[in-house]
Design an enzyme around this catalytic site. Sequence first.
Site, PDB file in Angstrom:
ATOM      1  N   CYS A  41       0.851  -1.203   0.000  1.00 42.38           N
ATOM      2  CA  CYS A  41       0.000   0.000   0.000  1.00 42.38           C
ATOM      3  C   CYS A  41       0.883   1.249   0.000  1.00 42.38           C
ATOM      4  CB  CYS A  41      -0.924  -0.020   1.223  1.00 42.38           C
ATOM      5  SG  CYS A  41      -2.103   1.346   1.273  1.00 42.38           S
ATOM      6  N   CYS A  42       1.915   1.276   0.869  1.00 43.70           N
ATOM      7  CA  CYS A  42       2.840   2.416   0.893  1.00 43.70           C
ATOM      8  C   CYS A  42       3.537   2.563  -0.461  1.00 43.70           C
ATOM      9  CB  CYS A  42       3.886   2.243   1.990  1.00 43.70           C
ATOM     10  SG  CYS A  42       3.288   2.559   3.669  1.00 43.70           S
ATOM     11  N   CYS A  64      -0.939   8.680   6.995  1.00 44.61           N
ATOM     12  CA  CYS A  64      -2.290   8.439   6.500  1.00 44.61           C
ATOM     13  C   CYS A  64      -3.227   8.143   7.675  1.00 44.61           C
ATOM     14  CB  CYS A  64      -2.296   7.250   5.551  1.00 44.61           C
ATOM     15  SG  CYS A  64      -1.327   7.503   4.051  1.00 44.61           S
ATOM     16  N   CYS A  74      -3.386   4.710   9.419  1.00 47.28           N
ATOM     17  CA  CYS A  74      -2.110   4.267   9.995  1.00 47.28           C
ATOM     18  C   CYS A  74      -1.560   5.234  11.025  1.00 47.28           C
ATOM     19  CB  CYS A  74      -1.104   4.037   8.872  1.00 47.28           C
ATOM     20  SG  CYS A  74      -1.668   2.812   7.672  1.00 47.28           S
ATOM     21  N   CYS A 122       7.908   3.673   6.079  1.00 48.19           N
ATOM     22  CA  CYS A 122       7.097   3.460   4.875  1.00 48.19           C
ATOM     23  C   CYS A 122       7.951   3.201   3.654  1.00 48.19           C
ATOM     24  CB  CYS A 122       6.204   4.664   4.626  1.00 48.19           C
ATOM     25  SG  CYS A 122       7.126   6.150   4.255  1.00 48.19           S
TER      26      CYS A 122
HETATM   27  S1  SF4 Z   1       0.619   4.794   5.583  1.00 48.89           S
HETATM   28 FE1  SF4 Z   1      -1.078   3.260   5.580  1.00 48.89          FE
HETATM   29  S2  SF4 Z   1      -2.701   4.054   4.184  1.00 48.89           S
HETATM   30 FE2  SF4 Z   1      -0.789   5.254   3.865  1.00 48.89          FE
HETATM   31  S3  SF4 Z   1       0.175   4.311   2.142  1.00 48.89           S
HETATM   32 FE3  SF4 Z   1       1.086   3.337   3.950  1.00 48.89          FE
HETATM   33  S4  SF4 Z   1      -0.224   1.551   4.457  1.00 48.89           S
HETATM   34 FE4  SF4 Z   1      -1.326   2.809   2.942  1.00 48.89          FE
END
Ligand code: SF4
Length: 257
Positions: free
Chosen positions: A127-128, A209, A212, A237
């Site tokens: 996701c990151c 985010c 998170c 991240c």
């Molecule tokens: S911080 Fe969380 S929502 Fe944002 S990109 Fe990374 S995993 Fe995804």
Amino acid sequence: MSAISLYARATAGYEARVAATLQILREAAAAHPGSIVLATSLGAEDQVLTDLIVRHRLPIAIGTLETGALHEQTAALIGRTEAHYAGIADGGLKIEVYRPQAEAVVEFVRKNGERAMYQSIDLRKACCGIRKLEPLARMLAGRTAWVTGLRREQSDARGVVAAIGTDDQGRVKVNALVDWTWADVWHYIATNGVPYNPLHDEFMPSIGCAPCTRAIAVGEPFRAGRWWWEDEKAKECGLHVSQAPADASAVSALPPC
Ligand code: SF4
């Protein structure tokens, strides 16, 4: 209680640290004309750097990642910051906004669900990768240097970060606030009227985010509210994980991402 009343304090050496940061930024801007950017997370440290860059009219671009999963207060800070500096920056402040590729996000969510980041570290990093790393790569493309607000005090992993390093692409990484304290950051914000994320007033020192990030309790480490369900060592991240320090005494560096 506001973050300013909780944290802002004038401490010994503050003026010298501000002057040193300004010097680092000036030298970096001169060494990388037209190809240096502040990658701002819109957190308190990066708002300080934005203020220094704009106030001193340094030729450093300012870019941010709109991941599509930010708190509304964080997303709103982009426009608030531009409006705040409209009369100070020559021609107004325009923050470059980099968003993830919509199709990649839709496909990832379709396949893994909205809560994928909680299922495994691999899915969280994926996701990151989609929401942060790919847009960051676009921000940095064609640039030879970037500025960050990393501070040694933020976590053990960042305790050895050097002021000047290189990332894994060989790009110069300018960590202009490495020796600032949290009290310094908030003293600067308070004395210069810097706009900041109101979530800092809700015990969120490190803001990423929305899914998170959580508030921390008294006594918890600075980054305890980031990816709190993961082991401490996994908690980055990827924006800063492979930085090679120019200073041989330093080891690696990691972010307010
Ligand atoms: S911080 Fe969380 S929502 Fe944002 S990109 Fe990374 S995993 Fe995804």
